[in-house]
Each structure stands twice: as C-alpha cells, then as structure tokens.
Design a protein around this motif. Sequence first.
Motif, PDB file in Angstrom:
ATOM      1  N   ARG A 148       0.815  -1.203   0.000  1.00  0.00           N
ATOM      2  CA  ARG A 148       0.000   0.000   0.000  1.00  0.00           C
ATOM      3  C   ARG A 148       0.857   1.266   0.000  1.00  0.00           C
ATOM      4  O   ARG A 148       0.493   2.274  -0.596  1.00  0.00           O
ATOM      5  CB  ARG A 148      -0.967  -0.016   1.188  1.00  0.00           C
ATOM      6  CG  ARG A 148      -2.133  -1.006   0.977  1.00  0.00           C
ATOM      7  CD  ARG A 148      -2.925  -1.205   2.264  1.00  0.00           C
ATOM      8  NE  ARG A 148      -4.187  -1.906   2.020  1.00  0.00           N
ATOM      9  CZ  ARG A 148      -4.314  -3.215   1.914  1.00  0.00           C
ATOM     10  NH1 ARG A 148      -3.228  -3.988   1.988  1.00  0.00           N
ATOM     11  NH2 ARG A 148      -5.499  -3.771   1.711  1.00  0.00           N
ATOM     12  N   HIS A 149       2.006   1.233   0.670  1.00  0.00           N
ATOM     13  CA  HIS A 149       2.933   2.363   0.614  1.00  0.00           C
ATOM     14  C   HIS A 149       3.424   2.571  -0.818  1.00  0.00           C
ATOM     15  O   HIS A 149       3.483   3.712  -1.307  1.00  0.00           O
ATOM     16  CB  HIS A 149       4.128   2.114   1.537  1.00  0.00           C
ATOM     17  CG  HIS A 149       3.971   2.694   2.894  1.00  0.00           C
ATOM     18  ND1 HIS A 149       4.817   3.644   3.400  1.00  0.00           N
ATOM     19  CD2 HIS A 149       3.040   2.468   3.864  1.00  0.00           C
ATOM     20  CE1 HIS A 149       4.439   3.984   4.623  1.00  0.00           C
ATOM     21  NE2 HIS A 149       3.357   3.272   4.929  1.00  0.00           N
ATOM     22  N   LEU A 150       3.796   1.476  -1.473  1.00  0.00           N
ATOM     23  CA  LEU A 150       4.286   1.563  -2.846  1.00  0.00           C
ATOM     24  C   LEU A 150       3.224   2.172  -3.749  1.00  0.00           C
ATOM     25  O   LEU A 150       3.512   3.068  -4.566  1.00  0.00           O
ATOM     26  CB  LEU A 150       4.683   0.165  -3.335  1.00  0.00           C
ATOM     27  CG  LEU A 150       5.169   0.062  -4.776  1.00  0.00           C
ATOM     28  CD1 LEU A 150       6.429   0.890  -4.988  1.00  0.00           C
ATOM     29  CD2 LEU A 150       5.423  -1.385  -5.157  1.00  0.00           C
ATOM     30  N   ARG A 151       2.001   1.718  -3.606  1.00  0.00           N
ATOM     31  CA  ARG A 151       0.918   2.235  -4.439  1.00  0.00           C
ATOM     32  C   ARG A 151       0.628   3.710  -4.134  1.00  0.00           C
ATOM     33  O   ARG A 151       0.413   4.504  -5.044  1.00  0.00           O
ATOM     34  CB  ARG A 151      -0.337   1.394  -4.232  1.00  0.00           C
ATOM     35  CG  ARG A 151      -1.494   1.794  -5.140  1.00  0.00           C
ATOM     36  CD  ARG A 151      -2.592   0.747  -5.177  1.00  0.00           C
ATOM     37  NE  ARG A 151      -3.210   0.567  -3.871  1.00  0.00           N
ATOM     38  CZ  ARG A 151      -3.216  -0.570  -3.211  1.00  0.00           C
ATOM     39  NH1 ARG A 151      -2.623  -1.649  -3.706  1.00  0.00           N
ATOM     40  NH2 ARG A 151      -3.822  -0.666  -2.035  1.00  0.00           N
ATOM     41  N   ALA A 152       0.660   4.070  -2.859  1.00  0.00           N
ATOM     42  CA  ALA A 152       0.390   5.462  -2.482  1.00  0.00           C
ATOM     43  C   ALA A 152       1.419   6.401  -3.078  1.00  0.00           C
ATOM     44  O   ALA A 152       1.071   7.465  -3.627  1.00  0.00           O
ATOM     45  CB  ALA A 152       0.373   5.598  -0.959  1.00  0.00           C
ATOM     46  N   SER A 153       2.683   6.023  -3.006  1.00  0.00           N
ATOM     47  CA  SER A 153       3.739   6.881  -3.550  1.00  0.00           C
ATOM     48  C   SER A 153       3.654   6.951  -5.067  1.00  0.00           C
ATOM     49  O   SER A 153       3.815   8.019  -5.670  1.00  0.00           O
ATOM     50  CB  SER A 153       5.108   6.355  -3.110  1.00  0.00           C
ATOM     51  OG  SER A 153       6.113   7.294  -3.380  1.00  0.00           O
ATOM     52  N   ALA A 154       3.358   5.808  -5.703  1.00  0.00           N
ATOM     53  CA  ALA A 154       3.286   5.770  -7.164  1.00  0.00           C
ATOM     54  C   ALA A 154       2.115   6.595  -7.698  1.00  0.00           C
ATOM     55  O   ALA A 154       2.183   7.132  -8.810  1.00  0.00           O
ATOM     56  CB  ALA A 154       3.161   4.327  -7.643  1.00  0.00           C
ATOM     57  N   ARG A 155       1.053   6.723  -6.932  1.00  0.00           N
ATOM     58  CA  ARG A 155      -0.132   7.456  -7.376  1.00  0.00           C
ATOM     59  C   ARG A 155      -0.082   8.947  -7.038  1.00  0.00           C
ATOM     60  O   ARG A 155      -1.011   9.689  -7.366  1.00  0.00           O
ATOM     61  CB  ARG A 155      -1.385   6.831  -6.756  1.00  0.00           C
ATOM     62  CG  ARG A 155      -1.708   5.448  -7.307  1.00  0.00           C
ATOM     63  CD  ARG A 155      -2.937   4.864  -6.643  1.00  0.00           C
ATOM     64  NE  ARG A 155      -3.308   3.584  -7.246  1.00  0.00           N
ATOM     65  CZ  ARG A 155      -4.318   2.826  -6.830  1.00  0.00           C
ATOM     66  NH1 ARG A 155      -5.064   3.222  -5.802  1.00  0.00           N
ATOM     67  NH2 ARG A 155      -4.589   1.678  -7.424  1.00  0.00           N
TER      68      ARG A 155
END
Length: 273
Positions: free
Chosen positions: A184-191
Amino acid sequence: MPLAEAADGTALHYEVHGSGRPLVLLSGQSNSRRWWDPVRDDFAAAYRTLVVDWRGTGESGHPETDSYSTPGFARDVVAVLDHAGIDRAHVYGTSMGGRVAQWIAADHPERVDRLVLGCTSPGAPHGIERGPEVRAALSQPDAAAAHRALKELMYTPGWIARQGAHPVFHTLGDPDMPAHARRRHLRASARHDAWDALTRITAPTLVVHGTDDVFNPTANAPLLAERIPGARMQLVSGARHAYFEEFAEVATPLVLEFLAGQAGQAGAAEEGA
C-alpha cells in the motif's frame, strides 16, 4: 509513548526531541521514524523535532484498508500536530515524505512555516520517473541482490565501504513492516500527483536533491522549484538518494540556514532556480 489518532481511528506513533520552534521530519516510503536517526540530533539541537511512524510502519497501526495515500498521510501528520499541541511548524520531508509535505503545505498552509522538499517529486504524470534499469534492479528475484541495489541507489560505493563489516542502514525499509502495508505504501507513492496543488504552496520553500540521484531522478528538483512560487533549489554535488545522511555535513547546515531565514549562504552546494 505518544499516540495520536487518525480520522479513521488508526494509531499514529510519534516522538518529540529537543526544544524550540517545531520542526517535523518526514521519512521515505516503507520507512519508520528511524529514517532520521543518523541526523535527528543535529536538528534537535536547534528545534523541537517531531518524527512520525507512517501508518503501516513502526509502532503506528497497520490497517488492512485502502487508507494509504499521500494526501491521507498528510492528514495523519496534521492529526499528530494536533495531538502534540503544535499549531504551526517547519516541515522537512524527504522522498515519499517530501510528497506528503507537498500536500501539507498546499492543503494546510496555516500549519507550515517553512518547507523543505528533499529528493522528491511532483509525481506522475509531470514528474520524471526512475529508469527501467532501476526498476529491474529492485525487482530482481534474488532478494540479496535487490537489497544491495537499493543500498547503492541510496549511497555511494565508497561511503558504503567505509561503514565497516556490519553497518546499520535506516533508509532501506522498516524490517518489521507487514507485506500488506508495504504494498500500500508503494501504491500510495506511485499514485502521487500534486502538480496542480504545488502552485497553492505559500510557505517559503527549499528544494534539495543529490546530483547523482537516479532512484528519484534529480531532474525532478527543478520541476518542483519552478512550480512552487518563490522556491529555491540546492543540489548536493555527488550525492545519491540519501544525501541527507551521507552528505550531512553539507545538507544539514544548508537546511538549518534556510529554516533560520538565511537561505543561500551554504556555498558547498550547487544552486539554481
């Protein structure tokens, strides 16, 4: 152990060190407050520093919900400020922490005195993404090789070699972070996409980046500095992503001078914008 509560009830752990005017230090993706351990005392000597465990890291809650986003992390930080009784603070965010800091300054301008954005990006689609070779190095199936690649994206080989046989690195991810929170951290930063919000930032802003950063490409620094009204830019020569640690003798004084209202006096860095 101070614990604030986010709007959704998630526990948010934070620590306060030092005294004086408040300074919030925000860490990178999938990292806890420990990110700042090597340099925190240098800031705490001059400021009342506040470090936060992001939701999903450290001693904060680890919800298995879709509550992870850079604007959401910004709201979490505001909840921590409220709990700590801090109305207004300097904010220094690095990497994903810099992405979150953009939202704090844009959406909560009354809470920010001065803003420092380190080794960060405005996000897609306007930011400069890391190259395919970097992505391949980090996603290779050999976990040890991927870990080594991450370390070399953060620090120069010479500095790594000087750390001895069993070095401790605080910027390579929270080792106790659960897999669901890491995703979820990875997705949050990528978005993250704060391009339109950047023009709303009114706090005096310093953008800092290492000249040799390919993890979050250096080309993002002038994009931020040109987009944020009145922002300044300082490039730390020879530094990779963890410029604030390896090049602390350069980076910490220039940030402290900026926070004290003396930006531009740190001649050891390259300046632009």
